[in-house]
Design a protein around this motif. Structure first.
Motif, mmCIF file in Angstrom:
data_model
loop_
_atom_site.group_PDB
_atom_site.id
_atom_site.type_symbol
_atom_site.label_atom_id
_atom_site.label_comp_id
_atom_site.label_asym_id
_atom_site.label_seq_id
_atom_site.Cartn_x
_atom_site.Cartn_y
_atom_site.Cartn_z
ATOM 1 N N ALA A 104 53.243 3.005 30.285
ATOM 2 C CA ALA A 104 52.907 4.067 31.221
ATOM 3 C C ALA A 104 52.307 5.264 30.504
ATOM 4 N N TYR A 105 52.811 5.580 29.300
ATOM 5 C CA TYR A 105 52.293 6.738 28.561
ATOM 6 C C TYR A 105 50.875 6.481 28.057
ATOM 7 N N HIS A 106 50.635 5.316 27.475
ATOM 8 C CA HIS A 106 49.348 5.054 26.838
ATOM 9 C C HIS A 106 48.292 4.545 27.821
ATOM 10 N N MET A 112 52.163 10.944 31.262
ATOM 11 C CA MET A 112 53.457 11.417 30.781
ATOM 12 C C MET A 112 53.245 12.420 29.655
ATOM 13 N N PRO A 113 53.892 13.555 29.673
ATOM 14 C CA PRO A 113 53.742 14.505 28.561
ATOM 15 C C PRO A 113 54.349 13.962 27.283
ATOM 16 N N GLY A 114 53.953 14.541 26.164
ATOM 17 C CA GLY A 114 54.453 14.078 24.875
ATOM 18 C C GLY A 114 55.953 14.213 24.744
ATOM 19 N N TRP A 115 56.523 15.298 25.268
ATOM 20 C CA TRP A 115 57.975 15.470 25.161
ATOM 21 C C TRP A 115 58.710 14.419 25.978
ATOM 22 N N SER A 126 59.578 12.592 33.574
ATOM 23 C CA SER A 126 58.710 13.664 33.091
ATOM 24 C C SER A 126 57.286 13.638 33.650
ATOM 25 N N PRO A 127 56.674 12.470 33.988
ATOM 26 C CA PRO A 127 55.306 12.530 34.518
ATOM 27 C C PRO A 127 55.167 13.372 35.780
ATOM 28 N N TRP A 128 56.241 13.491 36.552
ATOM 29 C CA TRP A 128 56.157 14.243 37.803
ATOM 30 C C TRP A 128 56.569 15.708 37.623
ATOM 31 N N SER A 129 56.771 16.117 36.372
ATOM 32 C CA SER A 129 57.121 17.511 36.106
ATOM 33 C C SER A 129 55.923 18.346 35.687
ATOM 34 N N VAL A 130 54.787 17.710 35.468
ATOM 35 C CA VAL A 130 53.590 18.404 35.000
ATOM 36 C C VAL A 130 52.522 18.321 36.085
ATOM 37 N N ALA A 131 51.969 19.463 36.466
ATOM 38 C CA ALA A 131 50.913 19.494 37.476
ATOM 39 C C ALA A 131 49.626 18.930 36.885
ATOM 40 N N PRO A 132 48.939 18.034 37.579
ATOM 41 C CA PRO A 132 47.690 17.476 37.046
ATOM 42 C C PRO A 132 46.578 18.525 37.070
ATOM 43 N N PRO A 133 45.562 18.415 36.219
ATOM 44 C CA PRO A 133 44.453 19.375 36.221
ATOM 45 C C PRO A 133 43.676 19.321 37.542
ATOM 46 N N ASP A 134 43.198 20.477 37.969
ATOM 47 C CA ASP A 134 42.365 20.561 39.171
ATOM 48 C C ASP A 134 40.886 20.460 38.856
ATOM 49 N N LEU A 135 40.510 20.735 37.606
ATOM 50 C CA LEU A 135 39.110 20.688 37.199
ATOM 51 C C LEU A 135 39.047 20.173 35.769
ATOM 52 N N LEU A 136 38.226 19.150 35.538
ATOM 53 C CA LEU A 136 38.052 18.552 34.221
ATOM 54 C C LEU A 136 36.580 18.617 33.848
ATOM 55 N N VAL A 137 36.308 18.993 32.601
ATOM 56 C CA VAL A 137 34.940 19.105 32.109
ATOM 57 C C VAL A 137 34.857 18.327 30.804
ATOM 58 N N LEU A 152 40.464 9.071 35.426
ATOM 59 C CA LEU A 152 41.035 8.402 36.593
ATOM 60 C C LEU A 152 42.383 7.773 36.248
ATOM 61 N N ARG A 153 42.471 7.206 35.050
ATOM 62 C CA ARG A 153 43.720 6.558 34.652
ATOM 63 C C ARG A 153 44.841 7.573 34.507
ATOM 64 N N GLN A 154 44.553 8.721 33.897
ATOM 65 C CA GLN A 154 45.590 9.721 33.700
ATOM 66 C C GLN A 154 46.020 10.378 35.010
ATOM 67 N N SER A 155 45.143 10.393 35.991
ATOM 68 C CA SER A 155 45.510 10.961 37.296
ATOM 69 C C SER A 155 46.060 9.917 38.245
ATOM 70 N N ALA A 156 46.268 8.667 37.754
ATOM 71 C CA ALA A 156 46.803 7.569 38.568
ATOM 72 C C ALA A 156 45.925 7.305 39.777
#
Length: 724
Positions: A433-435, A508-511, A545-556, A588-592
């Protein structure tokens, strides 16, 4: 309570040595987490001070009992840190700082990898255009579209190519290929323009180099022979199983194996080396046991173990001696060594020694998915086996009853296989799930169908084909191998086609990964049940932990040519479906997300929140307007109306000096200085994270290059350069 805790700690002391590779790995992880490259003196100085402290503590009778273990733990941490830093210095080699080409290069071929369309060459001893020798990378990787002329390791070739530095992560915290390339001494990647030219083959420098070239030619010859007999995708998978060449496997086949949980069969690991060594071990032992004189008077079990060890080493060389294969060989070698020494082969101490050996040889493997997933599976399996054995001994069932019915043994094999697949799948799921941000939900069913084929048909047929290949008698065995591979592919595609076969998981965050690893190790390494269960809260914390971090709204993206915006429903919309496909897949993968939202064409509306015209696009959010101008004429209006401005143009200095003025300007110069951006919007404001800030100042992070500007932007570029 104090006495009970003391008894618990005393009962757990025999397992304390199992934490040595864990502490060593923690020191290695600390090195990779630092934002800047540390000086050279702290780690050796710490090791010297701790060594003296350990000696002093051992000679002090009144020293507290906890001081010695604490100093040893600190020494292991410092040693891991020193190993990682020394390894980084030892592999240091030049890396390109910017794109070069088209240019002519001459190099010696190290390895040839077949791809689904074309080939990929690993090159060394290169002469790259007018690039000075001190700045020329030690190794290069170039992709060719055609298959002619035939090239073999050791050939000297010349070609016209475009070279680029190894790419960094697609988004802050994502997979960093540039870091992996640094430890491979790979300083440039690119692609060839036209066909290559064969030059005179240079003589090998020494016996070791000749041996390596001979090995690579042998691997290439075996792969070509397999693909000649099995020219379809079965041959591509068979070549991956025999010599580790996965490049010729079609993408849809790879996707089916990933979605069904069978991708581990393609990477030569402990399963493959274990099956190869086990086949040789049991076959030779059975053959020797047929002679009563040998069976009763000679140690035929140890003879078989030596032969199996030699077979595993030969398979390691055929697999290219990758890090994964090396780790598996260490495990298999320790098992055979235990047989030679009449010791128990399957213990956690064996796993600890294997992990220790791998970390000493290649500390950078700790941060790779293959190391984490394989050792997670092995630790969980051996721990579960030891727990089952202890309970069996306490229950008084020391051996299997005689007179079993015919169906009990096959049923027991199926149950053992299901239990093994379940334990290994649960252990590796958090790391997958992390990788990879995906979980194969029906992997248990797929492995129940595919692993028996691999164990009883595929690997024995591959071994027999390799033995018969020098005599030209390998075709029947390759046909059997193809039949077994066909069964595995059928099982993978059938299971992958089930509804809901894959679950997408947010990043998933690193921690969180660290919490999962520590909690899982705590659960597996300690023996007292009360102490084992103390790892469950940490394990659950990491899984959530994956659901504790807000996903980015804008990616460049780093070059600014690809932008992703999160829509009102939480899905990503990509500005292009053709540009930077690898980066888009990572986002896309990181945002599920399985597929992006449609990006409107100029003149079309993408709903109330996104609209585009010939000059750019505007994104309306509850936080404010985001402008994506593509032409200079749109900059003036967007500078007054937008709160965030993202463009590949060079924005004039006056744009940010309002009022009104954008709160954030991401233009060409900022992208080249700071890399890709991940932006989060909230009522508290905006949070900006960049790949360069996340990666820090490390040897594998190249300096920001200067962008190539069109003529109409030279004046703005000169102004920006003067300001800097």
């Amino acid at each position: 309570m104090v006495a009970g805790f003391a008894r618990l700690v005393q009962a757990a002391r025999p397992q304390a040595a199992l934490w040595l590779p864990v502490l060593l790995g923690a020191g290695i992880a600390l090195y990779f987490l630092l934002p800047v490259e540390p000086p050279l003196w702290p780690a050796p100085a710490s090791l010297a001070v701790l060594a003296l402290a350990i000696l002093a503590a051992r000679r002090t009778p009144r020293a507290p009992g906890w001081l010695g273990p604490l100093l040893l733990a600190a020494f292991a941490l410092a040693l891991g840190f020193q190993l990682a830093q020394a390894r980084s210095l030892r592999v240091a080699a030049p890396v390109l700082e910017r794109e070069l080409g088209p240019l002519r290069l001459e190099a010696t071929v190290e390895r040839v990898e077949r791809r689904d369309a074309g080939r990929r060459l690993w090159l060394a001893d290169a002469t790259v255009g007018r690039l000075p020798a001190a700045a020329t990378p030690a190794r290069l990787r170039v992709t060719l579209r055609g298959l002619e002329p035939a090239v073999r390791p050791g050939d000297r070739v010349a070609l016209l190519a475009i070279l680029r530095p190894p790419p960094g992560p697609a988004t802050p915290g994502a997979y960093d290929f540039a870091r992996q390339a640094w430890f491979l001494r790979l300083g440039a990647v690119g692609f060839a323009l036209g066909e290559l030219e064969l030059l005179a083959r240079p003589p090998a420098a020494g016996p070791l180099e000749r041996m390596v070239r001979w090995r690579e030619r042998l691997r290439q010859a075996i792969a070509e022979r397999v693909l000649t007999v099995l020219p379809d995708r079965r041959g591509a998978v068979a070549a991956a199983l025999m010599v580790g060449e996965r490049g010729a496997i079609p993408e849809d086949t790879l996707a089916a194996l990933r979605d069904s949980g069978l991708a581990h069969l393609l990477a030569i690991s402990g399963l493959h080396l274990g099956l190869a060594a086990g086949t040789v071990f049991f076959a030779l032992r059975a053959l020797l046991a047929a002679n009563p004189a040998l069976a009763l008077t000679r140690p035929i079990k140890k003879w078989a173990a030596l032969a199996a060890l030699a077979a595993a080493f030969a398979y390691l060389q055929l697999a290219g001696a990758s890090v994964t294969a090396q780790r598996a060989f260490v495990m298999v070698g320790l098992v055979m060594l235990a047989v030679l020494l009449d010791r128990s082969a399957l213990t956690l101490r064996l796993v600890a020694w294997a992990a220790l050996g791998v970390l000493l040889l290649a500390p950078e493997s700790l941060v790779g998915a293959s190391f984490q997933m394989s050792f997670a599976a092995v630790v969980a399996l051996v721990s579960a086996w030891e727990l089952w054995r202890l309970r069996r001994e306490r229950g008084g069932r020391g051996g299997a009853p005689r007179g079993e019915s015919l169906w009990r043994r096959p049923l027991g094999y199926v149950a053992a296989l299901a239990f093994t697949s379940l334990v290994a799948g649960l252990a590796t799921a958090p790391f997958a799930a992390y990788h990879f941000n995906r979980l194969a939900l029906y992997g248990l069913v797929a492995n129940l169908l595919a692993v028996p084929l691999a164990a009883f048909l595929v690997m024995p047929a591959a071994l027999l084909a390799l033995l018969a290949m020098p005599f030209g008698l390998d075709a029947p065995f390759l046909w059997l191998l193809g039949a077994g591979v066909g069964g595995i592919l059928w099982a993978g595609e059938w299971v992958a086609g089930w509804p809901g076969a894959v679950a997408l998981v947010p990043a998933m965050p690193g921690w969180g990964l660290a919490a999962v690893a520590l909690g899982g190790l705590w659960l597996c390494l300690w023996r007292p049940p009360a102490l084992r269960l103390a790892g469950m809260p940490l394990l659950l914390l990491g899984l959530l932990s994956p659901w504790s971090v807000a996903p980015p709204d804008l990616l460049v993206a780093e070059d600014g040519r690809l932008v992703a915006v999160r829509g009102p429903d939480g899905e990503l919309a990509l500005s292009s479906n053709r540009r930077a496909r690898f980066v888009a897949e990572q986002w896309l993968r990181q945002s599920a997300s399985s597929a992006p939202l449609a990006w409107p064409a100029p003149g079309e509306a993408g709903g109330d929140w996104l609209r585009c015209d010939g000059d750019g696009c505007l994104v309306g959010t509850a936080w404010g307007r985001i402008a994506l101008p593509e032409r200079p004429l749109a900059l003036e209006e967007d500078c007054r109306a937008a709160r965030i401005l993202v463009t590949t143009l060079s924005v004039p200095r006056a744009c940010g000096q309002g009022p009104p003025a954008p709160e954030l300007i991401v233009d060409r110069w900022r992208l080249y200085r700071e890399g890709g951006h991940a932006i989060r919007l909230s009522a508290a404001g905006l949070a900006v994270e960049t790949t360069r800030a996340r990666r820090g100042k490390r040897p594998w992070v190249r300096r920001a290059g200067r962008p190539r500007l069109p003529p109409w932007e030279r004046e703005a570029a000169a102004e920006a350069a003067g300001e800097e």
